[in-house]
Design a protein around this motif. Sequence first.
Motif, PDB file in Angstrom:
ATOM      1  N   TYR A  75       0.789  -1.228   0.000  1.00  0.00           N
ATOM      2  CA  TYR A  75       0.000   0.000   0.000  1.00  0.00           C
ATOM      3  C   TYR A  75       0.827   1.286   0.000  1.00  0.00           C
ATOM      4  CZ  TYR A  75      -4.149  -2.842   0.726  1.00  0.00           C
ATOM      5  OH  TYR A  75      -5.162  -3.745   0.569  1.00  0.00           O
ATOM      6  N   TYR A  76       2.079   1.205   0.459  1.00  0.00           N
ATOM      7  CA  TYR A  76       2.875   2.425   0.543  1.00  0.00           C
ATOM      8  C   TYR A  76       4.259   2.295  -0.092  1.00  0.00           C
ATOM      9  CZ  TYR A  76      -0.755   3.923   3.742  1.00  0.00           C
ATOM     10  OH  TYR A  76      -1.971   4.261   4.283  1.00  0.00           O
ATOM     11  N   GLY A  77       4.635   1.094  -0.490  1.00  0.00           N
ATOM     12  CA  GLY A  77       5.974   0.878  -1.026  1.00  0.00           C
ATOM     13  C   GLY A  77       6.022   0.533  -2.502  1.00  0.00           C
ATOM     14  N   GLY A  78       4.905   0.717  -3.206  1.00  0.00           N
ATOM     15  CA  GLY A  78       4.902   0.484  -4.641  1.00  0.00           C
ATOM     16  C   GLY A  78       4.428  -0.885  -5.086  1.00  0.00           C
ATOM     17  N   GLY A  79       4.080  -1.759  -4.139  1.00  0.00           N
ATOM     18  CA  GLY A  79       3.678  -3.112  -4.490  1.00  0.00           C
ATOM     19  C   GLY A  79       2.410  -3.185  -5.330  1.00  0.00           C
ATOM     20  N   MET A  80       1.430  -2.341  -5.004  1.00  0.00           N
ATOM     21  CA  MET A  80       0.166  -2.355  -5.754  1.00  0.00           C
ATOM     22  C   MET A  80       0.393  -1.966  -7.216  1.00  0.00           C
ATOM     23  SD  MET A  80      -2.314  -3.364  -3.754  1.00  0.00           S
ATOM     24  CE  MET A  80      -3.829  -2.755  -4.478  1.00  0.00           C
ATOM     25  N   ASP A  81       1.243  -0.977  -7.452  1.00  0.00           N
ATOM     26  CA  ASP A  81       1.518  -0.547  -8.825  1.00  0.00           C
ATOM     27  C   ASP A  81       2.204  -1.658  -9.623  1.00  0.00           C
ATOM     28  OD1 ASP A  81       0.436   1.951  -8.345  1.00  0.00           O
ATOM     29  OD2 ASP A  81       2.365   2.867  -7.850  1.00  0.00           O
ATOM     30  N   LEU A  82       3.135  -2.357  -8.981  1.00  0.00           N
ATOM     31  CA  LEU A  82       3.826  -3.444  -9.667  1.00  0.00           C
ATOM     32  C   LEU A  82       2.887  -4.621  -9.935  1.00  0.00           C
ATOM     33  CD1 LEU A  82       7.201  -3.328  -7.714  1.00  0.00           C
ATOM     34  CD2 LEU A  82       6.894  -2.910 -10.169  1.00  0.00           C
ATOM     35  N   MET A  83       1.992  -4.894  -8.983  1.00  0.00           N
ATOM     36  CA  MET A  83       1.025  -5.970  -9.186  1.00  0.00           C
ATOM     37  C   MET A  83       0.103  -5.645 -10.360  1.00  0.00           C
ATOM     38  SD  MET A  83      -1.259  -8.030  -6.407  1.00  0.00           S
ATOM     39  CE  MET A  83      -2.055  -6.621  -5.655  1.00  0.00           C
ATOM     40  N   GLN A  84      -0.331  -4.389 -10.447  1.00  0.00           N
ATOM     41  CA  GLN A  84      -1.182  -4.004 -11.558  1.00  0.00           C
ATOM     42  C   GLN A  84      -0.436  -4.067 -12.888  1.00  0.00           C
ATOM     43  OE1 GLN A  84      -4.260  -3.936 -11.469  1.00  0.00           O
ATOM     44  NE2 GLN A  84      -4.536  -3.351 -13.609  1.00  0.00           N
ATOM     45  N   LYS A  85       0.855  -3.804 -12.848  1.00  0.00           N
ATOM     46  CA  LYS A  85       1.680  -3.893 -14.047  1.00  0.00           C
ATOM     47  C   LYS A  85       1.698  -5.326 -14.596  1.00  0.00           C
ATOM     48  CE  LYS A  85       6.061  -1.735 -15.445  1.00  0.00           C
ATOM     49  NZ  LYS A  85       7.291  -1.078 -14.929  1.00  0.00           N
ATOM     50  N   VAL A  86       1.616  -6.294 -13.686  1.00  0.00           N
ATOM     51  CA  VAL A  86       1.599  -7.700 -14.077  1.00  0.00           C
ATOM     52  C   VAL A  86       0.227  -8.123 -14.588  1.00  0.00           C
ATOM     53  CG1 VAL A  86       1.789 -10.075 -13.215  1.00  0.00           C
ATOM     54  CG2 VAL A  86       3.493  -8.350 -12.553  1.00  0.00           C
ATOM     55  N   TYR A  87      -0.835  -7.659 -13.929  1.00  0.00           N
ATOM     56  CA  TYR A  87      -2.180  -8.146 -14.247  1.00  0.00           C
ATOM     57  C   TYR A  87      -2.887  -7.354 -15.347  1.00  0.00           C
ATOM     58  CZ  TYR A  87      -2.304 -11.607 -10.518  1.00  0.00           C
ATOM     59  OH  TYR A  87      -2.064 -12.722  -9.750  1.00  0.00           O
ATOM     60  N   GLN A  88      -2.533  -6.084 -15.545  1.00  0.00           N
ATOM     61  CA  GLN A  88      -3.257  -5.239 -16.498  1.00  0.00           C
ATOM     62  C   GLN A  88      -3.270  -5.794 -17.924  1.00  0.00           C
ATOM     63  OE1 GLN A  88      -2.285  -3.040 -19.143  1.00  0.00           O
ATOM     64  NE2 GLN A  88      -4.428  -2.375 -19.360  1.00  0.00           N
ATOM     65  N   PRO A  89      -2.168  -6.369 -18.434  1.00  0.00           N
ATOM     66  CA  PRO A  89      -2.198  -6.909 -19.796  1.00  0.00           C
ATOM     67  C   PRO A  89      -3.255  -7.995 -20.015  1.00  0.00           C
ATOM     68  CG  PRO A  89       0.061  -6.669 -19.053  1.00  0.00           C
ATOM     69  CD  PRO A  89      -0.808  -6.442 -17.865  1.00  0.00           C
ATOM     70  N   PHE A  90      -3.758  -8.557 -18.930  1.00  0.00           N
ATOM     71  CA  PHE A  90      -4.758  -9.622 -19.025  1.00  0.00           C
ATOM     72  C   PHE A  90      -6.167  -9.113 -18.717  1.00  0.00           C
ATOM     73  CE2 PHE A  90      -0.627 -11.305 -17.953  1.00  0.00           C
ATOM     74  CZ  PHE A  90      -0.454 -12.272 -18.949  1.00  0.00           C
ATOM     75  N   GLY A  91      -6.308  -7.787 -18.641  1.00  0.00           N
ATOM     76  CA  GLY A  91      -7.615  -7.201 -18.370  1.00  0.00           C
ATOM     77  C   GLY A  91      -8.103  -7.461 -16.961  1.00  0.00           C
ATOM     78  N   LYS A 131      12.761  -8.716 -12.249  1.00  0.00           N
ATOM     79  CA  LYS A 131      13.840  -7.997 -11.569  1.00  0.00           C
ATOM     80  C   LYS A 131      13.315  -6.748 -10.867  1.00  0.00           C
ATOM     81  CE  LYS A 131      18.461  -5.978 -12.383  1.00  0.00           C
ATOM     82  NZ  LYS A 131      18.468  -5.497 -11.050  1.00  0.00           N
ATOM     83  N   GLU A 132      12.425  -6.010 -11.535  1.00  0.00           N
ATOM     84  CA  GLU A 132      11.870  -4.800 -10.934  1.00  0.00           C
ATOM     85  C   GLU A 132      11.097  -5.128  -9.663  1.00  0.00           C
ATOM     86  OE1 GLU A 132       9.086  -0.925 -12.176  1.00  0.00           O
ATOM     87  OE2 GLU A 132       9.303  -2.613 -13.568  1.00  0.00           O
ATOM     88  N   ILE A 133      10.293  -6.198  -9.714  1.00  0.00           N
ATOM     89  CA  ILE A 133       9.500  -6.600  -8.551  1.00  0.00           C
ATOM     90  C   ILE A 133      10.413  -7.059  -7.410  1.00  0.00           C
ATOM     91  CG2 ILE A 133       7.796  -8.242  -7.671  1.00  0.00           C
ATOM     92  CD1 ILE A 133       6.721  -8.357 -10.631  1.00  0.00           C
ATOM     93  N   LEU A 134      11.354  -7.942  -7.735  1.00  0.00           N
ATOM     94  CA  LEU A 134      12.234  -8.497  -6.709  1.00  0.00           C
ATOM     95  C   LEU A 134      13.136  -7.429  -6.103  1.00  0.00           C
ATOM     96  CD1 LEU A 134      13.107 -11.864  -8.476  1.00  0.00           C
ATOM     97  CD2 LEU A 134      11.640 -11.551  -6.468  1.00  0.00           C
ATOM     98  N   ASP A 135      13.619  -6.511  -6.920  1.00  0.00           N
ATOM     99  CA  ASP A 135      14.434  -5.415  -6.394  1.00  0.00           C
ATOM    100  C   ASP A 135      13.617  -4.533  -5.453  1.00  0.00           C
ATOM    101  OD1 ASP A 135      16.627  -6.279  -7.790  1.00  0.00           O
ATOM    102  OD2 ASP A 135      16.550  -4.725  -9.334  1.00  0.00           O
ATOM    103  N   SER A 136      12.358  -4.281  -5.823  1.00  0.00           N
ATOM    104  CA  SER A 136      11.479  -3.469  -4.987  1.00  0.00           C
ATOM    105  C   SER A 136      11.245  -4.137  -3.638  1.00  0.00           C
ATOM    106  CB  SER A 136      10.141  -3.230  -5.701  1.00  0.00           C
ATOM    107  OG  SER A 136       9.232  -2.555  -4.858  1.00  0.00           O
TER     108      SER A 136
END
Length: 361
Positions: free
Chosen positions: A127-143, A328-333
């Motif tokens: 909620y505060y460290g960018g996890g939600m944005d990265l999760m959406q980056k993974v799921y958005q291409p699948f609608g 890499k972006e997710i794991l680094d985060s």
Amino acid sequence: MKSLKITTLVAAAAVAVSTFSLPAFSAERVYKLKMAETWSSNFPIFGDAPRNMARIADEMSNGRLKITIDSANKHKAPLGVFDMVRSGQYDMGHSASYYWKGKVPNTLYFTTMPFGMITPEQYGWFYYGGGMDLMQKVYQPFGLLSFPGGNTGNQMGGWFQKEINSLDDLQGLKMRIPGFAGEVLAKLGAKPTNIASGELYTALERRTIDALEWVGPSLDLRMGFHKIAPYYYTGWHEPATELQFLVNERTWKKLPDDLREILRTSMKLASYDMYIQSYHESAENWATMKTEYPNVQVKTFPKDVLMAMKKANQELLDEKAAEDPLAKEILDSQAKYLKKVRVWTNISDRAYLDSVDSLAE
């Protein structure tokens, strides 16, 4: 007691949502959504979370948002929730992100990771460290949109019929253990497998498998594993197992702004409620196990075994990061956030527990 707790949560949520000054809608249109869950009907705790969410959404929307839930018994595809929500067969789903690693490998990282963050740390990252944005980056291409869906807290390392004293004891060990942890144990010579929950007791009893992990006392007591496997190991593999709510993006966009916010808030409240329910039930059920089954022995894996697990885990993470820039972006985060937040965990929760426990000695 349960209804009182949920009513209190709903009241608090209603106040929170009111602060958004959402527009009043003159037309009282009712939006009816269908949800598929991975769990069977009447599955405790996991199944409570989506039902609490649906109840909160209904009450907060004054009946304008109705969510019906189909269990695995009905739709017959417990691990098909991703595809059913993606296709629009269902508007929503309740499952766990790491179940989809076979089709979308980067979904794996949003449930929990071995040697990773504990629950408060992981929620901070979401909620505060960018996890939600990265999760959406993974799921958005699948609608799809994905939201945290309830946490079990730190899971136990499993039930074993034989004690683990060294790495040699992992060689050829047949263990039910899913997700990234299964890959770690395979790297160390074990033979991980995944078995449906209804078959686990029989598999362990008949020695088809030598060990298994499920959740913790909150759900393990009803499964009866303690009757046939006396060694109960502490966790390393799932320190903050987060379930998920999936939402079809087309469905989301059709909802008016106020119902989107109500749905978002309902999911968040139900997730928190599942976490505290899991914690409570584990405490209650462990007390029962300890009293009724005194032969159960709580063990921690030897230090050399844990060190080998951690080394294998890091090697696998490095491989994943090298293969995929988004991984890499997710794991680094996650690594960066864990490094920062664990300092506070150590000087707050860990220091408090160590200090208080030392007084009892």
